[in-house]
Write an enzyme that holds these catalytic residues in place. Structure first.
Site, PDB file in Angstrom:
ATOM      1  N   GLU A   9      -8.962   9.882  -6.487  1.00  0.00           N
ATOM      2  CA  GLU A   9      -7.644   9.297  -6.794  1.00  0.00           C
ATOM      3  C   GLU A   9      -7.863   8.416  -8.011  1.00  0.00           C
ATOM      4  OE1 GLU A   9      -4.919   9.865  -4.966  1.00  0.00           O
ATOM      5  OE2 GLU A   9      -5.912  10.985  -3.379  1.00  0.00           O
ATOM      6  N   CYS A  43      -1.579   1.929  -8.320  1.00  0.00           N
ATOM      7  CA  CYS A  43      -1.787   3.271  -8.879  1.00  0.00           C
ATOM      8  C   CYS A  43      -0.463   4.014  -8.941  1.00  0.00           C
ATOM      9  CB  CYS A  43      -2.793   4.022  -8.030  1.00  0.00           C
ATOM     10  SG  CYS A  43      -2.393   3.963  -6.288  1.00  0.00           S
TER      11      CYS A  43
END
Ligand code: NAP
Length: 524
Positions: free
Chosen positions: A257, A296
């Site tokens: 990720e 994020c």
């Protein structure tokens, strides 16, 4: 000052003081803790997980593993205030932003606890219906998903010290795989407190969860073929993870990720001042400034029809300009500092790069800040920033460079096809959002953007007062994205268990398979 410890082989252990890293309060720059992993037996922790934690978890049913997660969730909820406090002083998050992390952790554990209850007395999953493999009805095939026999190593980013550990650990533990979790060193205080609490509450089966509090040392050199590595962090570190010898030579399964230039697209039909316009503005402001933009899933690129750009800019600059930032422990404050001096330096460098690439600042100033409750010049503060790029196809870096700060770029599009092409220039996002009540525009936007993102929030007037903000990661939906976002996938309810499982096709006598795979009949 507190000395943080790692939690290895069922005990808290401190690394050698000569390896100390110092954790600071980002609002005051004062040291709050030190930690070190120097001299700790990290390969021994991996073995302990494989030989003690793995067998213990695999002997449990899904319902029993779910009960472990429920115990973890409850134990953490009981110390919610202490965890919030740790987050405020070490991550620089306001109380509200700290709750977002900590409640996200307990909520995700509770979600996977409920899933464990639902999966019940099974110890592994049966995948799909069986298949007759030859002309004979007797020779049959079934797919099963068994827990891998190794350890799950989780490397997390600095921005979610609680949720980062919990969202990965919940899925691995439910799948029957023990965890060694390593938070980012700079904000590890809340993670340390969290594991301390789990130990004290005696909710962890032996070897199910260990904590490496500080540098990863030689941990990753010792990963083997049944182990998995799940990483969250920057794309440069992700490159290191992908090129580990363990990944290349031993095919250790790796999930990444990484960076993401998430988009929000205002549809061509949305009138200024309408309910949907307000929803868009509310989401963009929240997704630019929550956790000081260090999410994020934060919005980095804002797209609107060219003819609406000036009005939108006016509304966004006014909302961002009013936002109170400063000491995160002050109740008036809505946005705290960035987490570290390095993050502040990176953010300033990133903004300068976007400006050089063709964007201009229309709100805020990256070099100067006047935080509430903090002497000027102290702490890692940055103002909320809005940039605008009038030639969005030429301003390449606004689609490539993630500025991990309260910073987004406003851009105009000429048509719906132009909007999808601009979103695609980000080369893969964790989340994007589109806002429209026009079915034709939505069809084109949704089908055009979906292949470039892991999650797509569709805002419309009918859900304007019910929808969650796009940056919120839910355990029931997948989290991850293609390309620049890392190409990985986490969570997504039962889907998340696949990463920790080996899918094996079993082929043989149907009667034998039915006995070996209890409950498989119901899947056929
Ligand atoms: P980072 O510098 O890449 O660090 C992430 C983690 O990797 C930390 O735990 C760090 O440990 C560890 N690490 C760094 N170098 C390592 C190495 N050589 N071997 C083993 N571990 C190593 O990222 P960050 O600054 O914490 O986080 C910011 C970035 O993360 C942003 O770019 C953001 O986009 C991304 N992010 C992505 C997601 C997502 O879900 N996609 C979520 C959050 C953040 P130390 O702290 O000990 O160095």
């Amino acid at each position: 000052m507190i000395t943080l410890q790692s939690y290895l082989k069922g005990a808290f252990v401190a690394g050698d003081a000569t390896g100390h890293a110092t954790l600071v309060n980002p609002a005051t720059e004062e040291p709050v803790a030190v930690t070190s992993t120097k001299g700790l037996d990290l390969p021994g922790a991996l073995d302990y997980a494989r030989t003690v934690g793995g067998p213990t978890l695999r002997a449990m049913t899904f319902a029993e593993r779910g009960a472990v997660l429920e115990g973890m969730s409850k134990a953490l909820h009981q110390v919610r205030d202490a965890l919030i406090e740790a987050s405020v002083i070490n991550a620089g998050t306001t109380r509200s932003d700290s709750k977002f992390d900590i409640d996200g952790a307990t909520g995700t554990l509770a979600y996977y606890a409920a899933l464990g209850k639902k999966l019940g007395s099974a110890k592994f999953l049966v995948d799909g219906p069986g298949e007759q493999l030859t002309r004979s009805a007797r020779f049959f095939g079934r797919h099963v998903k068994l827990p891998r026999r190794g350890v799950a190593v989780h490397i997390n980013a600095f921005n979610f010290p609680a949720w980062g550990l919990a969202e990965k650990a919940a899925v691995a533990i439910l799948a029957g795989v023990p965890v060694v979790s390593k938070p980012a060193t700079s904000t590890a205080l809340a993670t340390f407190r969290l594991v301390e609490r789990l130990h004290e509450a005696k909710v962890l089966p032996e070897g199910a969860l260990q904590l490496v509090c500080g540098s990863a040392g030689n941990l990753l050199e010792h990963l083997g073929a049944q182990d998995v590595l799940a990483f969250t962090g920057g794309s440069n570190t992700a490159r290191i993870m992908r090129s580990l010898d363990a990944a290349i030579a031993r095919n250790v399964r790796v999930n990444i990720e990484a960076d993401s230039l998430n988009s929000a697209v205002l549809g061509p039909d949305v009138e200024p001042g309408s309910e949907l316009w307000q929803m868009f503005v509310r989401d963009v402001v929240r997704e630019t400034t929550q956790k000081t933009g260090q999410k994020c899933t934060a919005t980095r690129r804002i797209f609107a029809p060219r003819e609406r750009l000036d009005e939108l800019q006016e509304e966004l600059t006014s909302r961002l300009g009013e936002l109170k930032y400063g000491d995160p422990s002050n109740d008036e404050v809505r946005m705290g500092p960035l987490a570290t001096a390095q993050q502040l330096a990176d953010a300033r460098e990133g903004v300068a790069a976007l400006l050089a690439s063709g964007a201009r600042l229309v709100q805020g100033n990256a070099q100067d800040a006047d935080p509430i409750g903090v002497p000027k010049g102290r702490g890692y503060f940055i103002q909320p920033l809005l940039l605008r790029a009038d030639a969005p196809h030429e301003a390449h870096l606004v689609h490539e460079r993630e500025v991990f700060a309260p910073c987004a770029t406003l851009m105009g599009y000429a048509s719906v096809d132009d909007a999808t092409a601009l979103v695609a220039k980000g080369e893969g996002t964790l989340v994007s959002s589109v806002y429209s009540d026009d079915r034709a525009a939505l069809d084109a936007l949704v089908l055009g953007i979906a292949p470039f993102t892991g999650r797509l929030l569709i805002g419309s007037t009918k859900v304007a007062d019910q929808a969650i903000s796009p940056g919120m990661v839910l355990p029931s939906c997948v989290h991850g994205g293609p390309g620049r976002a890392g190409g990985g996938e986490e969570l997504g309810g039962e889907r998340g268990l696949d990463f920790y499982s080996q899918r094996t096709a079993l082929q043989g006598d149907r009667a034998v398979l039915d006995k070996l795979v209890p409950g498989a009949e119901s899947a056929s």
